[in-house]
Enzyme design. Sequence first.
Site, short mmCIF file in Angstrom:
data_model
loop_
_atom_site.label_atom_id
_atom_site.label_comp_id
_atom_site.label_asym_id
_atom_site.label_seq_id
_atom_site.Cartn_x
_atom_site.Cartn_y
_atom_site.Cartn_z
N GLY A 114 15.77 -3.13 -22.92
CA GLY A 114 15.59 -3.00 -21.64
C GLY A 114 15.58 -4.47 -20.96
N TRP A 168 14.10 -6.45 -17.17
CA TRP A 168 14.23 -6.25 -16.13
C TRP A 168 15.23 -5.78 -15.33
CZ3 TRP A 168 11.13 -5.69 -11.63
CH2 TRP A 168 11.10 -5.51 -10.55
N GLU A 180 11.04 -1.22 -17.64
CA GLU A 180 10.94 -2.24 -16.15
C GLU A 180 11.13 -0.81 -14.51
OE1 GLU A 180 10.58 -6.37 -16.12
OE2 GLU A 180 10.94 -6.30 -18.09
#
Length: 432
Positions: free
Chosen positions: A135, A137, A189
């Site tokens: 993942g 940001w 996030e």
Amino acid sequence: MKRWGAAVVAVALSIGLSVAGSPAQAHDRHGDNAVRTVGYYTQWSFADRGIPVRYLVENGTAAKLTHLNYAFGLLDEQGRCVSSDPVADYQRPFPADRAVNGRADRPGQALAGNLNQIKQLKQKFPRLRVYISLGGWTGSKYFSNAALTPESRAAHVKSCVDLWLKGNLPGAPAGAAKGVFDGIDLDWEWPSTEGEVGNVVRPEDKRNFTKLLREYRSQLFVQGLKDRRTYDLTAFLPANRDALDRGYELAAVYKLLTFATVQGYDYHGTWERTTNQQSAIRVPAGDPTTPPDSGEIVVDAHIERGAPRHKITLGVPYYGRGWTGVTNQNNGLFQQSTGPAPATYQPGYDDYRLLKNLLASGDYKLYRDEKAGHAWLFDGTTFWTYDDPIELERKGRFIRDRKLGGAMIWALDGDTPQGELIKGLVAGLHRR
């Protein structure tokens, strides 16, 4: 799953096996002299910054790490795990002078790229545990899709186990990357809270995140039985208290994780026009923001919501954030700016190994708030908040004094060739 049966998994989970019990903790016990030191090495460190994995050996970092997180693996729209850059991950050949083992990659070998360099690093440092981080940001868009249903969760985890733990890379021999990774790190996030613009966000992400962790634990347990080893599960958790409350059943999440890495930076940045600290231990006097942010506040927020101290691994930055057009008052702190400072990689963001040169130029003066625990550079118009070796040693002492689980570094390519930052951090974590 069929080989061991759902009943075996259910019993194992019910007694905490590989969730909060002995196998996971067997690789994660630590005392005052053995706290975690977790570092992120990024997929783009070599291509964009010229920092190969070998750099971590040469500057002394690798010998001081307990864990290395490789960032990032991505998810497709269906929530399946994919490599976003196969060339960087496992195809690019390394010459001898950039390789960890000092030997050039051979044409046609089963595994090349960063993963092969990490494999060589593990051979050199066999106690180092390495996780694939998923993942980040800009890579969290489809986590909500992955976590949505029992079927999507099972398919997501299966794809990640197959790609990263079994090492079945597209276009490579079966199992080419097996043994590179010892676990999976989730950097979603953020659940139920929009991070990057365009992320898929649902209110049910909060409970689905917990369910996703349970699915991971189930499949990691089964794969661990097959491989006669333990696979770990960690996650990066936010500093923002609203994001914590909206996105996490936090006490349950911590029980399912081997440990968590907690955001200890980006408290302020150039998305704001007022200069400020980005990673202070305590709130500086005169801070005009509401609510205030600091490492102390963030750690207390996690503990108050059910986090065990020994599972909190506090993040520290190897980079700084900068503003320009700053009013020349209060040494530049808490002043208005016209925008982000010019920088090497992106406006308002630069690595410590480069920011150090600003001080050496003689144009900037270094300021330090020893009570709050933060430092900054200011030349009368441009302001940079950053952590130097002194501040990282201070953070290491804070982590040790609060009996936390250790420190996490974003990102390892920001240190100098002399390893000044890792030396400061480790000194604080271990010095009596």
